[in-house]
Design a protein around this motif. Structure first.
Motif, short mmCIF file in Angstrom:
data_model
loop_
_atom_site.label_atom_id
_atom_site.label_comp_id
_atom_site.label_asym_id
_atom_site.label_seq_id
_atom_site.Cartn_x
_atom_site.Cartn_y
_atom_site.Cartn_z
N LYS A 120 0.83 -1.02 0.06
CA LYS A 120 -0.03 0.09 -0.10
C LYS A 120 0.98 1.11 -0.04
O LYS A 120 2.01 1.13 0.35
N GLY A 121 0.29 2.13 -0.35
CA GLY A 121 1.05 3.78 -0.51
C GLY A 121 1.77 3.70 -1.74
O GLY A 121 0.95 3.88 -2.55
N ASP A 122 2.85 3.87 -1.69
CA ASP A 122 3.71 4.44 -2.61
C ASP A 122 4.15 3.08 -3.43
O ASP A 122 5.41 2.52 -3.34
N ILE A 123 3.51 2.94 -4.47
CA ILE A 123 3.35 1.72 -5.32
C ILE A 123 4.85 1.75 -6.12
O ILE A 123 5.57 0.77 -6.16
N LYS A 124 5.17 2.93 -6.60
CA LYS A 124 6.43 3.11 -7.63
C LYS A 124 7.61 2.47 -6.66
O LYS A 124 8.24 1.64 -7.30
N THR A 130 -3.45 -2.45 -13.41
CA THR A 130 -2.97 -2.30 -14.52
C THR A 130 -2.66 -0.92 -14.86
O THR A 130 -1.58 -0.63 -15.48
N THR A 131 -3.83 -0.21 -14.94
CA THR A 131 -3.71 1.34 -15.31
C THR A 131 -2.56 2.02 -14.31
O THR A 131 -1.92 2.70 -14.82
N SER A 132 -2.57 1.99 -13.12
CA SER A 132 -1.66 2.53 -12.31
C SER A 132 -0.17 1.91 -12.83
O SER A 132 0.61 3.00 -12.80
N LEU A 133 0.04 0.80 -12.86
CA LEU A 133 1.46 0.44 -13.16
C LEU A 133 1.99 0.84 -14.76
O LEU A 133 3.10 1.39 -14.80
N GLY A 189 4.93 3.52 -15.86
CA GLY A 189 5.73 2.96 -16.78
C GLY A 189 6.65 1.69 -16.19
O GLY A 189 7.93 1.41 -16.40
N LEU A 190 5.90 1.16 -15.22
CA LEU A 190 6.36 -0.15 -14.73
C LEU A 190 6.16 -1.78 -15.27
O LEU A 190 6.66 -2.61 -14.70
N ASN A 198 -8.16 4.96 -18.58
CA ASN A 198 -7.48 5.92 -17.82
C ASN A 198 -6.07 6.07 -18.03
O ASN A 198 -5.11 6.43 -16.95
N ILE A 199 -5.61 5.70 -19.15
CA ILE A 199 -4.17 5.57 -19.52
C ILE A 199 -3.87 6.85 -20.02
O ILE A 199 -4.57 7.37 -20.64
N LYS A 200 -3.02 7.70 -19.21
CA LYS A 200 -2.67 8.99 -19.44
C LYS A 200 -2.08 9.63 -20.76
O LYS A 200 -2.58 10.22 -21.58
N ASP A 201 -1.10 8.59 -21.02
CA ASP A 201 -0.24 8.99 -22.22
C ASP A 201 -0.27 7.89 -23.26
O ASP A 201 -0.26 6.60 -22.96
N ARG A 202 0.01 8.24 -24.67
CA ARG A 202 0.00 7.04 -25.55
C ARG A 202 1.10 6.19 -25.11
O ARG A 202 2.42 6.86 -24.77
#
Lengths: 173, 173
Positions: free
Chosen positions: B88-92, B115-118, B122-123, B145-149
């Motif tokens: 939990k918390g800072d996934i990155k 999936t979206t978060s990762l 860029g993980l 909700n994917i931010k960028d191409r």
């Protein structure tokens, strides 16, 4: 009977255009089977927005797809360009009539609204999707508001060195 | 460094489950490369909902995927089953740390939120999608909700006689 073939380029996340209407992600470096596909068809189905996009492209010097009879589906337009035919009202009857006519197969070029209508009416016979190796993240989804699950039969796949995968399915109708 | 591989079954319209949570459309008649895939990984990443689904399946006698170290991503859970690890918390930071550890690759099993978060962080290093020959019409989309191409490189395709197409891409990171 003539077949209606949905033939479009999509991203891996099933968008036909990006959130700003962009289609710069569509590969244009090679034919990707388009020449063979064009031999199968003599007619095109277009929704209003797609039709207007082709008008803009033509005005910008892109001659589009020659020698195809065009049917434009719209309940808001009152006229279309010379040589094209406007379809409004009872889509089902009109499309069934066109499919019964003599001729080659019919290219359903889009857009999403017309695609949804024809899929929900069971009037699409084949899907030919050029799946591009990109996640656009947002944009206009090809498939939206489809009422019922539609089972497909895979009939062909082609993989290109650029990473484009061409998937062809028939619909179980 | 260990790779994070998103490995899931999707419909042609990019849903991972139907509108009622159903996944009866997923083929189970053969292996579809799963055995080979499982040799590559020793660890699984699961979002909370997917984790809870696997608990229900286990309670119903489905033993799930043995011998995989499980990381459960949730900001609402306070504990997870014995042997699993709650993130939990800072996934990155956490994911980067796990990727640096010795071990085989990591199976990102879903769901859509994780999936979206990762992807947005860029993980994710690889996508391995089992594209089923069906349009579900509605349900839970894999990509939202994917931010960028995100540009992809196609590295493998496999076509099965049932019409399932397995597509594998690496991410340009």
């Amino acid at each position: 009977m003539r077949k209606v073939i949905l033939g479009v380029a999509i991203s891996l996340d099933s968008f036909i255009e990006g959130s700003k209407g962009e289609y710069d992600w569509c590969f244009t470096d090679q034919d990707y089977g388009l020449s063979d596909f064009l031999k199968r068809v003599d007619t095109m189905f277009l929704g209003r927005k797609t039709y207007e996009l082709t008008l803009t492209m033509a005005a910008n010097g892109d001659s589009g797809f020659p020698n195809l009879k065009e049917y434009i589906f719209s309940n808001t337009l009152n006229k279309v360009k010379e040589g094209a035919t406007l379809i409004k009202g009872d889509i089902k009857t009109e499309v069934e009539k066109i499919k019964e006519e003599k001729g080659k197969d019919i290219w359903l070029f889009g857009g999403a609204g017309l695609t949804t209508s024809l899929l929900n009416l069971g009037l699409v016979d084949e899907l030919s999707l050029a799946v591009h190796p990109v996640l656009l993240g947002s944009g206009k989804p090809l498939f939206s508001n489809i009422k019922d699950r539609i089972n497909l039969t895979l009939v062909d796949t082609k993989t290109f060195s650029t990473g484009l995968v061409s998937l062809t399915y028939t619909l179980e109708t």
